[in-house]
Scaffold this active site. Sequence first.
Site, short mmCIF file in Angstrom:
data_model
loop_
_atom_site.label_atom_id
_atom_site.label_comp_id
_atom_site.label_asym_id
_atom_site.label_seq_id
_atom_site.Cartn_x
_atom_site.Cartn_y
_atom_site.Cartn_z
N ARG A 124 0.78 -1.21 -0.04
CA ARG A 124 0.15 -0.11 -0.03
C ARG A 124 0.95 1.25 0.03
NH1 ARG A 124 -3.70 -2.84 3.31
NH2 ARG A 124 -5.61 -3.74 2.02
N LYS A 145 2.81 11.74 -11.08
CA LYS A 145 2.08 10.92 -11.92
C LYS A 145 2.80 9.76 -12.26
CE LYS A 145 -1.07 13.53 -14.87
NZ LYS A 145 -1.57 13.97 -16.09
N GLU A 187 9.18 18.04 -24.91
CA GLU A 187 8.47 18.41 -23.61
C GLU A 187 9.26 19.70 -23.16
OE1 GLU A 187 5.77 16.72 -22.89
OE2 GLU A 187 5.89 14.50 -22.47
N LYS A 228 6.78 23.31 -14.88
CA LYS A 228 6.09 22.04 -14.25
C LYS A 228 5.77 22.12 -12.89
CE LYS A 228 5.17 17.47 -14.51
NZ LYS A 228 4.71 16.16 -15.21
N GLU A 238 -4.81 17.41 -10.73
CA GLU A 238 -5.17 17.31 -12.23
C GLU A 238 -6.88 17.73 -12.24
OE1 GLU A 238 -3.75 14.80 -15.21
OE2 GLU A 238 -4.72 15.88 -16.85
N ARG A 242 -3.72 21.70 -14.02
CA ARG A 242 -2.64 20.71 -14.56
C ARG A 242 -3.05 20.22 -16.04
NH1 ARG A 242 0.59 16.24 -11.19
NH2 ARG A 242 1.71 15.39 -12.98
N ASN A 246 -1.18 18.63 -20.47
CA ASN A 246 -1.32 17.75 -21.47
C ASN A 246 -1.57 18.28 -22.97
OD1 ASN A 246 -3.25 14.92 -21.75
ND2 ASN A 246 -1.86 15.01 -19.79
N HIS A 249 -1.01 15.98 -26.00
CA HIS A 249 -0.87 14.87 -25.80
C HIS A 249 -2.31 14.14 -26.05
CE1 HIS A 249 2.45 15.84 -23.43
NE2 HIS A 249 2.41 14.47 -22.87
N HIS A 253 -0.93 10.92 -27.53
CA HIS A 253 -0.82 9.66 -26.81
C HIS A 253 -1.43 8.52 -27.85
CE1 HIS A 253 -0.44 10.71 -22.31
NE2 HIS A 253 0.52 10.30 -22.86
N HIS A 265 7.71 8.79 -27.07
CA HIS A 265 6.66 9.79 -26.48
C HIS A 265 6.86 11.21 -27.09
CE1 HIS A 265 3.82 11.29 -23.39
NE2 HIS A 265 4.59 12.22 -23.19
N1 LIG Z 1 4.81 10.70 -15.34
C1 LIG Z 1 4.77 12.03 -16.32
O1 LIG Z 1 4.37 13.06 -15.82
C2 LIG Z 1 5.19 11.82 -17.45
C3 LIG Z 1 5.64 12.80 -18.34
C4 LIG Z 1 6.14 12.58 -19.55
C5 LIG Z 1 6.07 11.38 -20.08
N2 LIG Z 1 5.90 10.25 -19.26
C6 LIG Z 1 6.23 8.90 -19.70
O2 LIG Z 1 7.63 8.74 -20.16
C7 LIG Z 1 7.75 7.66 -21.11
C8 LIG Z 1 8.78 8.30 -21.88
O3 LIG Z 1 10.02 8.40 -21.20
P1 LIG Z 1 11.43 8.51 -21.99
O4 LIG Z 1 11.35 9.20 -23.17
O5 LIG Z 1 12.54 8.73 -20.86
O6 LIG Z 1 11.47 7.04 -22.36
P2 LIG Z 1 12.32 5.66 -21.78
O7 LIG Z 1 12.18 5.56 -20.38
O8 LIG Z 1 11.95 4.48 -22.56
O9 LIG Z 1 14.13 6.12 -22.17
C9 LIG Z 1 14.08 6.07 -23.61
C10 LIG Z 1 15.59 5.32 -23.99
O10 LIG Z 1 16.69 5.81 -23.57
C11 LIG Z 1 17.45 4.98 -22.70
N3 LIG Z 1 18.09 5.60 -21.84
C12 LIG Z 1 17.63 5.87 -20.50
N4 LIG Z 1 18.48 6.89 -19.91
C13 LIG Z 1 19.65 6.92 -21.06
C14 LIG Z 1 20.93 7.64 -20.96
N5 LIG Z 1 21.37 8.53 -20.11
N6 LIG Z 1 21.67 7.45 -21.83
C15 LIG Z 1 21.32 6.59 -22.98
N7 LIG Z 1 20.14 5.88 -22.98
C16 LIG Z 1 19.24 6.12 -22.02
C17 LIG Z 1 16.39 3.92 -22.17
O11 LIG Z 1 16.75 2.86 -21.84
C18 LIG Z 1 15.30 3.82 -23.41
O12 LIG Z 1 15.68 2.93 -24.30
C19 LIG Z 1 6.43 7.35 -21.46
O13 LIG Z 1 5.82 6.38 -20.91
C20 LIG Z 1 5.72 8.52 -21.17
O14 LIG Z 1 4.19 8.40 -21.07
C21 LIG Z 1 5.53 10.44 -17.86
O1 LIG Z 2 2.39 15.70 -15.42
C1 LIG Z 2 1.30 15.71 -16.08
O2 LIG Z 2 0.29 16.41 -15.68
C2 LIG Z 2 1.49 15.86 -17.57
O3 LIG Z 2 0.58 15.67 -18.27
C3 LIG Z 2 2.87 15.57 -18.25
C4 LIG Z 2 2.80 14.64 -19.56
O4 LIG Z 2 3.94 15.27 -20.39
C5 LIG Z 2 2.89 13.17 -19.57
O5 LIG Z 2 3.21 12.55 -20.36
C6 LIG Z 2 1.89 12.61 -18.40
O6 LIG Z 2 2.32 11.28 -18.36
C7 LIG Z 2 0.42 12.40 -19.12
O7 LIG Z 2 -0.40 11.97 -18.34
P1 LIG Z 2 -1.75 11.53 -18.79
O8 LIG Z 2 -2.66 11.76 -17.53
O9 LIG Z 2 -2.28 12.17 -19.91
O10 LIG Z 2 -1.62 10.06 -19.03
ZN LIG Z 3 4.16 14.11 -21.98
#
Ligand SMILES: NC(=O)c1ccc[n+]([C@@H]2O[C@H](COP(=O)([O-])OP(=O)(O)OC[C@H]3O[C@@H](n4cnc5c(N)ncnc54)[C@H](O)[C@@H]3O)[C@@H](O)[C@H]2O)c1
Ligand SMILES: O=C(O)C(=O)C[C@@H](O)[C@H](O)[C@H](O)COP(=O)(O)O
Ligand SMILES: [Zn+2]
Length: 372
Positions: A124, A145, A187, A228, A238, A242, A246, A249, A253, A265
């Site tokens: 949990r 998130k 981003e 951010k 959100e 917030r 998006n 997105h 997405h 992404h």
């Molecule tokens: N939670 C949020 O607020 C939020 C915001 C934006 C995106 N996201 C999510 O994030 C994901 C995309 O993230 P990403 O683009 O970082 O992708 P990722 O985590 O897949 O990383 C991209 C690639 O780079 C490699 N990598 C990582 N660090 C490295 C480094 N220092 N040197 C060389 N290679 C490296 C990884 O192994 C992978 O192959 C998506 O799933 C998206 O939905 C979430």
């Molecule tokens: O932090 C947020 O809020 C965002 O929307 C950041 C986005 O860049 C990110 O891709 C996030 O994962 C999107 O969230 P979702 O709620 O649309 O799935």
């Molecule tokens: Zn994003």
Amino acid sequence: MRRIEVRSAAGTYPIMLGADVFTQAGSLVLELGFRRGTKVTIITDDTVASLPFADTVLTSLDEAGFVTQTLTVPAGDSSKSMDMAIDLYRGLLKFGMRRSDLVVALGGGVVGDLAGFVAATYLRGIAFVQAPTTLLAHDSSIGGKVGINLPEGKNLVGAFYPPRAVLYDLSALRYLPVRQWTNGMAEVIKHGIIANPELFANLEAKPLTECPLPDTLEPILAAAIQVKVDVVQADERESGRRQVLNVGHTIGHAIEQRSHYQLGHGEAISIGMVLETKLAQARNLLAQADALRIVSVLEAHGLPVRTPADEFSELRGLIDVDKKHGSALWTFALPVAIGDVRVVSDVRPEEVEAVYVQSLRAAVRCQGHKLT
Ligand SMILES: NC(=O)c1ccc[n+]([C@@H]2O[C@H](COP(=O)([O-])OP(=O)(O)OC[C@H]3O[C@@H](n4cnc5c(N)ncnc54)[C@H](O)[C@@H]3O)[C@@H](O)[C@H]2O)c1
Ligand SMILES: O=C(O)C(=O)C[C@@H](O)[C@H](O)[C@H](O)COP(=O)(O)O
Ligand SMILES: [Zn+2]
């Protein structure tokens, strides 16, 4: 090392940003109040695990007296799954992780979202620290998130679960392949569009097409991060503001998922921002000059801006499951100026289809020109 504080309902957490953060990971975690002997599981992916800084983090935690293990998942968005989460829960159990122990998410957005989700739900909820290693993760590691994908859509299962700290070592970014660098710039540009016209103008004047030295990178990244932080502090869960994060997105997405994650992404969000910019124009919300600036700055960074070959009917269902929609009408975050995004909740799917079909035709015409 720069310290930026993020206020959240669960307490304030620091973002530590600099070129030498990972060597100090152990002492920074001690400063958060975790005692020597605490079990720490580093969750990472197989690409990151093989890079030199992964060892730096592990060694620093070991030397500070933590009892560590590393769990590794395959790189890529397909790891954001319930199956992978279950494997990780079992890995934590086997190591004897208790509620007082700690998960460290070392990697890009995939690892951050997945490991954060596991930390939010294991027993949990146990504490986690984000240690982002991609440029894109300046976004994903902040704001809490966390989540996984379903075959029906991106991030459909998850939580708002803030980390205890974000340890962002800029020297890790020099290992990124150019495509991953560019992916993350989407981003950064987005944060300029949302609330920092000066950041946007700087990127127009001097596109960042590769990773600069930390001294140059740090203020740019700090500016994007501050956008951010300001937004998530104003509306952590959100319920309104917030949603501006998006922008790009709602369509992006769907395009990302439809490409079976062949598009990164940021790449998908770049195309999504172009299409949503056109939607804003079609609604007379955005001047043509600003729309052109958005498309040009994405192109100048080497990001894709053309509509992919998918039919709209292939995307419609994926757009429809977006979490922002409240009714049969769709909710979009649309750019209304450089530095200003507005949420609109009365978008008819047919409006989006019209913009999409028009852009698709234009993209096909362009390709035709190239071939002749
Ligand atoms: N939670 C949020 O607020 C939020 C915001 C934006 C995106 N996201 C999510 O994030 C994901 C995309 O993230 P990403 O683009 O970082 O992708 P990722 O985590 O897949 O990383 C991209 C690639 O780079 C490699 N990598 C990582 N660090 C490295 C480094 N220092 N040197 C060389 N290679 C490296 C990884 O192994 C992978 O192959 C998506 O799933 C998206 O939905 C979430
Ligand atoms: O932090 C947020 O809020 C965002 O929307 C950041 C986005 O860049 C990110 O891709 C996030 O994962 C999107 O969230 P979702 O709620 O649309 O799935
Ligand atoms: Zn994003």
